[in-house]
Structure formats: structure tokens, C-alpha cells
Write a protein that holds these residues in place. Structure first.
Motif, PDB file in Angstrom:
ATOM      1  N   ASP A 175       0.863  -1.170   0.000  1.00  0.00           N
ATOM      2  CA  ASP A 175       0.000   0.000   0.000  1.00  0.00           C
ATOM      3  C   ASP A 175       0.910   1.235   0.000  1.00  0.00           C
ATOM      4  O   ASP A 175       1.761   1.358  -0.859  1.00  0.00           O
ATOM      5  N   ASP A 176       0.781   2.131   0.953  1.00  0.00           N
ATOM      6  CA  ASP A 176       1.630   3.321   0.991  1.00  0.00           C
ATOM      7  C   ASP A 176       2.552   3.309   2.208  1.00  0.00           C
ATOM      8  O   ASP A 176       2.943   4.346   2.719  1.00  0.00           O
ATOM      9  N   VAL A 177       2.919   2.105   2.674  1.00  0.00           N
ATOM     10  CA  VAL A 177       3.701   1.934   3.900  1.00  0.00           C
ATOM     11  C   VAL A 177       4.929   1.062   3.634  1.00  0.00           C
ATOM     12  O   VAL A 177       4.868   0.099   2.867  1.00  0.00           O
ATOM     13  N   LYS A 178       6.030   1.410   4.297  1.00  0.00           N
ATOM     14  CA  LYS A 178       7.259   0.615   4.218  1.00  0.00           C
ATOM     15  C   LYS A 178       7.922   0.611   5.594  1.00  0.00           C
ATOM     16  O   LYS A 178       7.898   1.623   6.292  1.00  0.00           O
ATOM     17  N   ILE A 179       8.483  -0.537   5.955  1.00  0.00           N
ATOM     18  CA  ILE A 179       9.309  -0.609   7.167  1.00  0.00           C
ATOM     19  C   ILE A 179      10.665  -1.185   6.800  1.00  0.00           C
ATOM     20  O   ILE A 179      10.796  -1.887   5.790  1.00  0.00           O
ATOM     21  N   GLN A 180      11.671  -0.893   7.629  1.00  0.00           N
ATOM     22  CA  GLN A 180      13.024  -1.401   7.427  1.00  0.00           C
ATOM     23  C   GLN A 180      13.534  -1.964   8.754  1.00  0.00           C
ATOM     24  O   GLN A 180      13.610  -1.248   9.741  1.00  0.00           O
ATOM     25  N   VAL A 181      13.892  -3.245   8.728  1.00  0.00           N
ATOM     26  CA  VAL A 181      14.444  -3.908   9.910  1.00  0.00           C
ATOM     27  C   VAL A 181      15.956  -3.966   9.740  1.00  0.00           C
ATOM     28  O   VAL A 181      16.451  -4.628   8.821  1.00  0.00           O
ATOM     29  N   PRO A 182      16.731  -3.284  10.616  1.00  0.00           N
ATOM     30  CA  PRO A 182      18.195  -3.284  10.477  1.00  0.00           C
ATOM     31  C   PRO A 182      18.798  -4.639  10.877  1.00  0.00           C
ATOM     32  O   PRO A 182      18.457  -5.198  11.918  1.00  0.00           O
ATOM     33  N   LEU A 183      19.684  -5.147  10.008  1.00  0.00           N
ATOM     34  CA  LEU A 183      20.361  -6.425  10.257  1.00  0.00           C
ATOM     35  C   LEU A 183      21.864  -6.210  10.183  1.00  0.00           C
ATOM     36  O   LEU A 183      22.353  -5.499   9.301  1.00  0.00           O
ATOM     37  N   LYS A 184      22.600  -6.833  11.102  1.00  0.00           N
ATOM     38  CA  LYS A 184      24.069  -6.810  11.062  1.00  0.00           C
ATOM     39  C   LYS A 184      24.586  -8.192  11.395  1.00  0.00           C
ATOM     40  O   LYS A 184      24.007  -8.895  12.200  1.00  0.00           O
ATOM     41  N   GLU A 185      25.694  -8.549  10.756  1.00  0.00           N
ATOM     42  CA  GLU A 185      26.309  -9.847  11.003  1.00  0.00           C
ATOM     43  C   GLU A 185      27.110  -9.823  12.277  1.00  0.00           C
ATOM     44  O   GLU A 185      27.639  -8.839  12.717  1.00  0.00           O
TER      45      GLU A 185
END
Length: 185
Positions: A175-185
């Protein structure tokens, strides 16, 4: 006709009947799915990540706060439970996530989403009452990530990996929504 050919013919008949019954009673393997399956992969050096999910369409519907209610656990897609797999330990927004396979659940809210990595594997995303099959006793990580409002509409639910800024994110958009989940090794 010799006995071998009769047996082969009987075997093929049983297989054909089995496929027909599966198609009629379980899943029409020849029909286009309303929410197609998809797998997203990310590989960098020795790190391998994979997400399996189903991609529903917007189709003119109101999505968040309507089709997907606010403040309730969502299976994060459609049909089967969404899975996230990593071959190496990760840091998810500062929390440690061991290597393994997890189911991915979300709790959409107006300005923030809770993202849940759950260690239990579920065959389907919801039960017969359309309630998430998620069991909080198996939660490994629960994090809140801010919602980004988009200028354009994403018609089909999309999960992706974004490493364009040398910071790795698991992204979800619809739709008009976005999320970002931060990942690090």
C-alpha cells in the motif's frame, strides 16, 4: 500385454488419480494463486539469508487498519506462515538472533510496527477461525521499527533485502507503507 507394462500402466493411473484428487480437494496446482508464493534471497561473503512468503495484492482495498487490523499480530503476508532463515548469527536492531529458521510475524500500527522472529515452524499462517497461529512462547526477538509513508502505492506486498547504503535492511512494503528492519552480522 505383458505383466510389466500392465504394472507401469496401473502405476501411472494411480499417480494421475492422486494428482487429480490433490488438485480438486487440496490446491488447484494449475490455477494462478491469488497471493503467489515468493522467495527472496540475500548472499554476501559467507552470509546467506532467505525469506519465503506469499504476496497478496491491494486490489483497491484499504490495507492497514482495515484488511490488516492495527495492534493485532499479522502473519506478514498470506497463506503459509512467512519464514526467515539465516546461516549465521545476526544482530537485529541490537538484539542477537542465532543462525536458524524462524517464522516472521508483525503487529502493524499507525506509526510503528512490531516485528517478531519466532522459533516455531507453523504449517499455515492462520487457524480455521482466521486467528494467527503464532505462539508468543517461541518469540526470540520483538522489535519496534518506524513506519515510512510512501509517495506511491505498492500494489503487491513485497519483502526484500536492501544493502544499497552498506547497511543491511529487511524491508516490507505494501500500500503506501514501508518498514526497514536493520540487520548486522
Amino acid at each position: 500385454m505383458n505383466i510389466f507394462l500392465k504394472r507401469v500402466l496401473i502405476l501411472f493411473s494411480i499417480i494421475a488419480l492422486g494428482l487429480l484428487l490433490y488438485t480438486v480437494f487440496v490446491e488447484n496446482i494449475f490455477a494462478k494463486r491469488l497471493s503467489p508464493k515468493d522467495t527472496v534471497e540475500f548472499k554476501l561473503n559467507d552470509l546467506e539469508l532467505e525469506v519465503f512468503y506469499n504476496r497478496p495484492y491491494k486490489k483497491g482495498r484499504d490495507i492497514f487498519g482495515a484488511l490488516v487490523p492495527y495492534n493485532q499480530v499479522w502473519r506478514t503476508g498470506a497463506n503459509e506462515a512467512t519464514t526467515f532463515e539465516t546461516n549465521a548469527a545476526l544482530h537485529v536492531d541490537g538484539f542477537s538472533l542465532p543462525a536458524g529458521k524462524y517464522t516472521l510475524w508483525t503487529v502493524p500500527k499507525d506509526s510503528v510496527w512490531t516485528v517478531i522472529f519466532n522459533s516455531k515452524q507453523y504449517s499455515w499462517g492462520v487457524n480455521s477461525e482466521m486467528k494467527p497461529m503464532w505462539d508468543p512462547n517461541y518469540d526470540v526477538i520483538n522489535i519496534d521499527v518506524p513506519v515510512k509513508n510512501l509517495d506511491s502505492v505498492v500494489e503487491q506486498f513485497t519483502i526484500a533485502f536492501d544493502n544499497s547504503t552498506d547497511n543491511l535492511f529487511l524491508t516490507m512494503a505494501w500500500d503506501d507503507v514501508k518498514i526497514q528492519v536493520p540487520l548486522k552480522e
